[in-house]
Design an enzyme around this catalytic site. Structure first.
Site, PDB file in Angstrom:
ATOM      1  N   CYS A 114      -0.400  13.242  11.385  1.00 50.72           N
ATOM      2  CA  CYS A 114      -0.851  12.252  12.242  1.00 50.72           C
ATOM      3  C   CYS A 114      -0.113  11.066  12.118  1.00 50.72           C
ATOM      4  O   CYS A 114      -0.161  10.359  13.057  1.00 50.72           O
ATOM      5  CB  CYS A 114      -2.339  12.070  11.917  1.00 50.72           C
ATOM      6  SG  CYS A 114      -3.353  13.247  11.895  1.00 50.72           S
ATOM      7  N   HIS A 250      -3.808   5.193  15.482  1.00 47.39           N
ATOM      8  CA  HIS A 250      -3.911   6.570  15.703  1.00 47.39           C
ATOM      9  C   HIS A 250      -5.464   6.752  15.938  1.00 47.39           C
ATOM     10  O   HIS A 250      -6.243   6.167  15.342  1.00 47.39           O
ATOM     11  CB  HIS A 250      -3.569   7.224  14.190  1.00 47.39           C
ATOM     12  CG  HIS A 250      -4.118   8.621  14.004  1.00 47.39           C
ATOM     13  ND1 HIS A 250      -3.831   9.555  15.152  1.00 47.39           N
ATOM     14  CD2 HIS A 250      -4.834   9.072  12.823  1.00 47.39           C
ATOM     15  CE1 HIS A 250      -4.242  10.754  14.566  1.00 47.39           C
ATOM     16  NE2 HIS A 250      -4.700  10.655  13.427  1.00 47.39           N
ATOM     17  N   ASN A 280      -8.755  13.676  18.066  1.00 50.67           N
ATOM     18  CA  ASN A 280      -7.814  13.590  17.333  1.00 50.67           C
ATOM     19  C   ASN A 280      -6.591  14.308  17.754  1.00 50.67           C
ATOM     20  O   ASN A 280      -6.671  15.668  17.598  1.00 50.67           O
ATOM     21  CB  ASN A 280      -8.089  13.742  15.639  1.00 50.67           C
ATOM     22  CG  ASN A 280      -6.889  13.263  14.932  1.00 50.67           C
ATOM     23  OD1 ASN A 280      -5.841  13.345  15.302  1.00 50.67           O
ATOM     24  ND2 ASN A 280      -7.513  13.027  13.573  1.00 50.67           N
TER      25      ASN A 280
END
EC number: 2.3.1.180
Length: 323
Positions: A114, A250, A280
């Protein structure tokens, strides 16, 4: 004069299939309300059968090039952040290079889960500052739906597929914080925490594997480390949180996003939030949020941005840039 790596184009792509939270209710012990309350996610996009990470990346790249009014051969390098490359090798970046018809320069992947786009952006900055490239196409693209255990309600409802891209160009600055471009970067990792977020497959197992996560532990590390790396990057640039126009985090969980903003003493009005629509998307989430924020008219030329992410590894980092 000082060379700066300046964003001159942004673009993104989302697969056509939209999956609302309610779709999971038929197969899992979960509800739309449960998912929203714990993550802030309302829907996400899933890639079609046969649609690969490099396909998504190529579409986002074309959108960014169009925004920058450039052709593929105007680019010197492609850096693609992904944990879901089409094949073990070659890199998905070279597949994008071929799909764009780019016949010069070089291309490679970066894998920091990520946090991948932060690491890719820092690498693009280094290439430009060292004079190895004048223009770099930086992409984050993922098909995380291919890594899900569809019986694990704690993970499979959280992730989506997508891609975002920026075109970064070398430009002259005055060497002050008023310059456009990347003003500082901060990268970190700590391999001792690998077991709280990982995929249980790969070359060593001969399987693709599934994503495994200890949610409470990831949450605890995320809020602390994201605020810390953002502050470190601001300190390196000679700035503080009061100078920030936008946090572009993020997009993993609305509670992590809100907790990080609180630690930085910034209101949610100063945060670009897209997690409700995308879930996500790992390395794609920051460039997606940047592109969407620009398209919404939120992010404007001259705005000061802090963007930060944490992912498996653990790996985490932040970039301070003036749009």
């Amino acid at each position: 004069m000082t060379t700066r790596a300046v964003v001159i184009g942004a673009g993104h792509y989302l697969p056509e299939r939209v999956v609302e939270n309610a779709e999971f209710e038929a197969s899992l012990d979960t509800t739309d309300e449960w998912i929203r309350a714990r993550s802030g996610i309302e829907r996400r996009h899933f890639a079609a059968e046969g649609q690969t990470t490099s396909d998504l990346a190529t579409r986002a790249a074309r959108a960014a090039l169009s925004d920058a009014r450039l052709e593929p051969d105007d680019i010197d390098a492609i850096i693609l952040a992904t944990s879901t490359a089409d094949l073990t090798f070659p890199s998905a970046a070279t597949m994008v290079q071929a799909a764009l018809g780019m016949t010069r320069g070089f291309a490679f992947d970066v894998q920091a889960v990520c946090a991948g786009f932060i690491f890719a952006l820092a690498n693009a900055n280094a290439l430009i500052l060292s004079g190895q490239a004048k223009r770099v196409l930086v992409i984050g693209a993922e098909t995380f739906s291919r890594l899900m255990d569809w019986t694990d309600r704690g993970t499979c409802v959280l992730f989506g597929d997508g891609a975002g891209a920026l075109v970064i160009e070398a430009r002259d600055g005055e060497g002050t914080t008023a310059d456009r471009g990347i003003l500082s970067t901060d990268l970190n990792s700590d391999g001792r925490h690998r077991d709280i977020l990982y995929v249980d497959g790969g070359v060593s197992t001969g399987t693709t594997g599934h994503l495994r996560m200890e949610g409470k532990e990831v949450f605890r590390h995320a809020v602390e480390k994201l605020a810390q790396t953002a502050q470190t990057a601001l300190d390196k640039a000679g700035l503080d949180s009061g100078d920030v126009d936008w946090i572009v985090p993020h997009q993993a969980n609305i509670r992590i996003i809100a907790g990080t903003a609180k630690k930085m003493n910034l209101p949610m009005d100063n945060v670009i939030v897209t997690v409700q629509d995308h879930g996500n998307t790992s390395a794609a989430s920051i460039p997606l949020a940047l592109s969407v924020g620009k398209a919404r008219g939120q992010i404007k030329t001259g705005d000061l941005l802090v963007t930060e992410a944490i992912g498996g590894g653990l790996a985490w980092g932040a970039v301070v840039l003036r749009w």
